[in-house]
Design a protein around this motif. Structure first.
Motif, PDB file in Angstrom:
ATOM      1  N   PHE A 131       1.275  86.877  72.887  1.00  0.00           N
ATOM      2  CA  PHE A 131       0.867  87.869  73.883  1.00  0.00           C
ATOM      3  C   PHE A 131       1.601  89.194  73.741  1.00  0.00           C
ATOM      4  CE2 PHE A 131      -1.714  84.876  75.769  1.00  0.00           C
ATOM      5  CZ  PHE A 131      -1.035  83.732  76.162  1.00  0.00           C
ATOM      6  N   TYR A 132       2.583  89.242  72.838  1.00  0.00           N
ATOM      7  CA  TYR A 132       3.452  90.391  72.720  1.00  0.00           C
ATOM      8  C   TYR A 132       3.062  91.252  71.531  1.00  0.00           C
ATOM      9  CZ  TYR A 132       6.854  88.405  75.983  1.00  0.00           C
ATOM     10  OH  TYR A 132       7.483  87.927  77.100  1.00  0.00           O
ATOM     11  N   ASP A 133       3.334  92.553  71.660  1.00  0.00           N
ATOM     12  CA  ASP A 133       3.365  93.406  70.486  1.00  0.00           C
ATOM     13  C   ASP A 133       4.662  93.110  69.736  1.00  0.00           C
ATOM     14  OD1 ASP A 133       1.969  96.406  72.064  1.00  0.00           O
ATOM     15  OD2 ASP A 133       1.055  94.517  71.452  1.00  0.00           O
ATOM     16  N   MET A 134       4.601  93.118  68.432  1.00  0.00           N
ATOM     17  CA  MET A 134       5.778  92.869  67.610  1.00  0.00           C
ATOM     18  C   MET A 134       5.881  93.970  66.574  1.00  0.00           C
ATOM     19  SD  MET A 134       5.436  88.729  67.077  1.00  0.00           S
ATOM     20  CE  MET A 134       7.198  88.424  66.845  1.00  0.00           C
ATOM     21  N   GLY A 135       7.093  94.391  66.295  1.00  0.00           N
ATOM     22  CA  GLY A 135       7.209  95.493  65.354  1.00  0.00           C
ATOM     23  C   GLY A 135       8.601  95.666  64.806  1.00  0.00           C
ATOM     24  N   TRP A 136       8.724  96.695  64.010  1.00  0.00           N
ATOM     25  CA  TRP A 136       9.985  97.056  63.382  1.00  0.00           C
ATOM     26  C   TRP A 136      10.289  98.526  63.643  1.00  0.00           C
ATOM     27  CZ3 TRP A 136      13.117  93.543  61.025  1.00  0.00           C
ATOM     28  CH2 TRP A 136      12.558  92.300  60.723  1.00  0.00           C
ATOM     29  N   TYR A 137      11.527  98.780  63.991  1.00  0.00           N
ATOM     30  CA  TYR A 137      12.049 100.129  64.132  1.00  0.00           C
ATOM     31  C   TYR A 137      13.213 100.287  63.164  1.00  0.00           C
ATOM     32  CZ  TYR A 137       9.451 100.800  68.507  1.00  0.00           C
ATOM     33  OH  TYR A 137       8.455 100.945  69.443  1.00  0.00           O
ATOM     34  N   ARG A 138      13.617 101.522  62.946  1.00  0.00           N
ATOM     35  CA  ARG A 138      14.792 101.758  62.114  1.00  0.00           C
ATOM     36  C   ARG A 138      15.594 102.941  62.663  1.00  0.00           C
ATOM     37  NH1 ARG A 138      11.862 103.918  56.530  1.00  0.00           N
ATOM     38  NH2 ARG A 138      11.246 105.992  57.307  1.00  0.00           N
ATOM     39  N   GLN A 139      16.862 102.910  62.335  1.00  0.00           N
ATOM     40  CA  GLN A 139      17.745 103.986  62.755  1.00  0.00           C
ATOM     41  C   GLN A 139      18.697 104.328  61.612  1.00  0.00           C
ATOM     42  OE1 GLN A 139      19.884 103.330  66.435  1.00  0.00           O
ATOM     43  NE2 GLN A 139      20.172 105.524  66.731  1.00  0.00           N
ATOM     44  N   ALA A 140      18.569 105.542  61.132  1.00  0.00           N
ATOM     45  CA  ALA A 140      19.459 106.042  60.091  1.00  0.00           C
ATOM     46  C   ALA A 140      20.653 106.734  60.745  1.00  0.00           C
ATOM     47  CB  ALA A 140      18.712 107.009  59.184  1.00  0.00           C
ATOM     48  N   PRO A 141      21.761 106.851  60.034  1.00  0.00           N
ATOM     49  CA  PRO A 141      22.956 107.501  60.613  1.00  0.00           C
ATOM     50  C   PRO A 141      22.634 108.908  61.115  1.00  0.00           C
ATOM     51  CG  PRO A 141      23.524 106.394  58.583  1.00  0.00           C
ATOM     52  CD  PRO A 141      22.034 106.317  58.688  1.00  0.00           C
ATOM     53  N   GLY A 142      23.022 109.175  62.345  1.00  0.00           N
ATOM     54  CA  GLY A 142      22.822 110.495  62.921  1.00  0.00           C
ATOM     55  C   GLY A 142      21.417 110.794  63.374  1.00  0.00           C
ATOM     56  N   LYS A 143      20.542 109.793  63.314  1.00  0.00           N
ATOM     57  CA  LYS A 143      19.149 109.998  63.709  1.00  0.00           C
ATOM     58  C   LYS A 143      18.757 109.048  64.823  1.00  0.00           C
ATOM     59  CE  LYS A 143      17.467 111.802  59.308  1.00  0.00           C
ATOM     60  NZ  LYS A 143      16.387 111.703  58.274  1.00  0.00           N
ATOM     61  N   GLN A 144      17.663 109.388  65.497  1.00  0.00           N
ATOM     62  CA  GLN A 144      17.160 108.519  66.556  1.00  0.00           C
ATOM     63  C   GLN A 144      16.425 107.321  65.964  1.00  0.00           C
ATOM     64  OE1 GLN A 144      14.783 111.024  69.157  1.00  0.00           O
ATOM     65  NE2 GLN A 144      16.534 111.340  70.506  1.00  0.00           N
ATOM     66  N   ARG A 145      16.380 106.258  66.732  1.00  0.00           N
ATOM     67  CA  ARG A 145      15.606 105.093  66.322  1.00  0.00           C
ATOM     68  C   ARG A 145      14.122 105.476  66.312  1.00  0.00           C
ATOM     69  NH1 ARG A 145      17.096  99.328  68.883  1.00  0.00           N
ATOM     70  NH2 ARG A 145      19.117 100.193  68.243  1.00  0.00           N
ATOM     71  N   GLU A 146      13.428 105.054  65.273  1.00  0.00           N
ATOM     72  CA  GLU A 146      12.026 105.406  65.137  1.00  0.00           C
ATOM     73  C   GLU A 146      11.191 104.181  64.807  1.00  0.00           C
ATOM     74  OE1 GLU A 146      11.416 108.105  61.858  1.00  0.00           O
ATOM     75  OE2 GLU A 146      12.217 106.708  60.385  1.00  0.00           O
ATOM     76  N   LEU A 147       9.934 104.252  65.223  1.00  0.00           N
ATOM     77  CA  LEU A 147       8.996 103.176  64.908  1.00  0.00           C
ATOM     78  C   LEU A 147       8.675 103.203  63.422  1.00  0.00           C
ATOM     79  CD1 LEU A 147       6.894 100.993  65.782  1.00  0.00           C
ATOM     80  CD2 LEU A 147       5.267 102.873  66.005  1.00  0.00           C
ATOM     81  N   VAL A 148       8.690 102.022  62.803  1.00  0.00           N
ATOM     82  CA  VAL A 148       8.270 101.888  61.414  1.00  0.00           C
ATOM     83  C   VAL A 148       6.864 101.300  61.350  1.00  0.00           C
ATOM     84  CG1 VAL A 148       8.754 100.779  59.201  1.00  0.00           C
ATOM     85  CG2 VAL A 148      10.647 101.578  60.637  1.00  0.00           C
ATOM     86  N   ALA A 149       6.681 100.176  62.024  1.00  0.00           N
ATOM     87  CA  ALA A 149       5.374  99.514  62.007  1.00  0.00           C
ATOM     88  C   ALA A 149       5.271  98.608  63.216  1.00  0.00           C
ATOM     89  CB  ALA A 149       5.191  98.697  60.724  1.00  0.00           C
ATOM     90  N   ARG A 150       4.040  98.417  63.677  1.00  0.00           N
ATOM     91  CA  ARG A 150       3.821  97.605  64.879  1.00  0.00           C
ATOM     92  C   ARG A 150       2.549  96.800  64.718  1.00  0.00           C
ATOM     93  NH1 ARG A 150       5.329  96.879  69.839  1.00  0.00           N
ATOM     94  NH2 ARG A 150       7.035  98.334  69.608  1.00  0.00           N
ATOM     95  N   SER A 151       2.587  95.584  65.221  1.00  0.00           N
ATOM     96  CA  SER A 151       1.416  94.711  65.254  1.00  0.00           C
ATOM     97  C   SER A 151       1.161  94.339  66.703  1.00  0.00           C
ATOM     98  CB  SER A 151       1.677  93.451  64.414  1.00  0.00           C
ATOM     99  OG  SER A 151       0.638  92.511  64.593  1.00  0.00           O
ATOM    100  N   SER A 152       0.009  94.733  67.217  1.00  0.00           N
ATOM    101  CA  SER A 152      -0.288  94.450  68.616  1.00  0.00           C
ATOM    102  C   SER A 152      -0.694  92.991  68.792  1.00  0.00           C
ATOM    103  CB  SER A 152      -1.409  95.354  69.113  1.00  0.00           C
ATOM    104  OG  SER A 152      -2.653  94.908  68.599  1.00  0.00           O
ATOM    105  N   SER A 153      -0.699  92.555  70.030  1.00  0.00           N
ATOM    106  CA  SER A 153      -1.108  91.181  70.324  1.00  0.00           C
ATOM    107  C   SER A 153      -2.564  90.957  69.920  1.00  0.00           C
ATOM    108  CB  SER A 153      -0.913  90.878  71.811  1.00  0.00           C
ATOM    109  OG  SER A 153      -1.674  91.783  72.602  1.00  0.00           O
ATOM    110  N   GLY A 154      -3.342  92.027  69.868  1.00  0.00           N
ATOM    111  CA  GLY A 154      -4.745  91.911  69.470  1.00  0.00           C
ATOM    112  C   GLY A 154      -4.966  91.983  67.977  1.00  0.00           C
ATOM    113  N   GLY A 155      -3.873  92.205  67.227  1.00  0.00           N
ATOM    114  CA  GLY A 155      -3.981  92.212  65.770  1.00  0.00           C
ATOM    115  C   GLY A 155      -4.025  93.579  65.135  1.00  0.00           C
ATOM    116  N   ALA A 156      -4.072  94.635  65.955  1.00  0.00           N
ATOM    117  CA  ALA A 156      -4.083  95.982  65.376  1.00  0.00           C
ATOM    118  C   ALA A 156      -2.701  96.316  64.849  1.00  0.00           C
ATOM    119  CB  ALA A 156      -4.497  97.001  66.427  1.00  0.00           C
ATOM    120  N   THR A 157      -2.671  97.117  63.800  1.00  0.00           N
ATOM    121  CA  THR A 157      -1.399  97.538  63.235  1.00  0.00           C
ATOM    122  C   THR A 157      -1.335  99.067  63.177  1.00  0.00           C
ATOM    123  OG1 THR A 157      -2.276  97.395  60.985  1.00  0.00           O
ATOM    124  CG2 THR A 157      -1.116  95.464  61.829  1.00  0.00           C
ATOM    125  N   ASN A 158      -0.139  99.592  63.288  1.00  0.00           N
ATOM    126  CA  ASN A 158       0.046 101.021  63.049  1.00  0.00           C
ATOM    127  C   ASN A 158       1.385 101.244  62.365  1.00  0.00           C
ATOM    128  OD1 ASN A 158       0.966 100.459  65.937  1.00  0.00           O
ATOM    129  ND2 ASN A 158       1.895 102.455  65.556  1.00  0.00           N
TER     130      ASN A 158
END
Length: 115
Positions: free
Chosen positions: A31-58
Motif C-alpha cells: 500500500f506504500y510508495d517506495m523509493g530511493w533518495y540520496r544526499q551528497a556532502p553539502g547538498k540537500q536530500r533529493e529524490l532519485v526514484a520512486r515506485s508508487s503503490s499503483g506501480g507507477a515509477t518516476n
C-alpha cells in the motif's frame, strides 16, 4: 515497528554498476510508495526514484535512463539498479517508504563513484 535495511552500496569506477536493495518489515508495504533518495556532502536530500503503490515509477532527470527501480511486494523489497555510474552520483542513498504524510527511512548506504 517499521524497519528498513539497505544493502549494496560501495565503491565503483565511473561507468560501472551497483545494485541497492532495501528490505522492509513491519507493515504491508504493497500500500506504500517506495523509493530511493540520496544526499551528497553539502547538498540537500533529493529524490532519485520512486515506485508508487499503483506501480507507477518516476525518476530524477539526472538518473533517468541509467537507474531502474523495482519492487517485490511479496518480499517487501525495493531495489535500485544503477548503471553507467558517474562521479556525481556519489552520495549516501536512503530507502524510503511512504503512506500519505507518514515517511520511514533506512539508515543509508554509501555509494562512491571514482573518476
Amino acid at each position: 515497528q517499521v524497519q528498513l535495511v539497505e544493502s549494496g552500496g560501495g565503491l565503483v569506477q565511473a561507468g560501472g554498476s551497483l545494485r541497492l536493495s532495501c528490505a522492509a518489515s513491519g507493515r504491508i508495504f504493497s500500500f506504500y510508495d517506495m523509493g530511493w533518495y540520496r544526499q551528497a556532502p553539502g547538498k540537500q536530500r533529493e529524490l532519485v526514484a520512486r515506485s508508487s503503490s499503483g506501480g507507477a515509477t518516476n525518476y530524477a532527470d539526472s538518473v533517468r535512463g541509467r537507474f531502474t527501480i523495482s519492487r517485490d511486494n511479496a518480499e517487501n523489497t525495493v531495489s535500485l539498479q544503477m548503471n553507467s555510474l558517474k562521479p556525481e552520483d556519489t552520495a549516501v542513498y536512503y530507502c524510503n517508504v511512504a503512506l500519505g504524510a507518514t515517511n520511514y527511512w533506512g539508515q543509508g548506504t554509501q555509494v562512491t563513484v571514482s573518476s
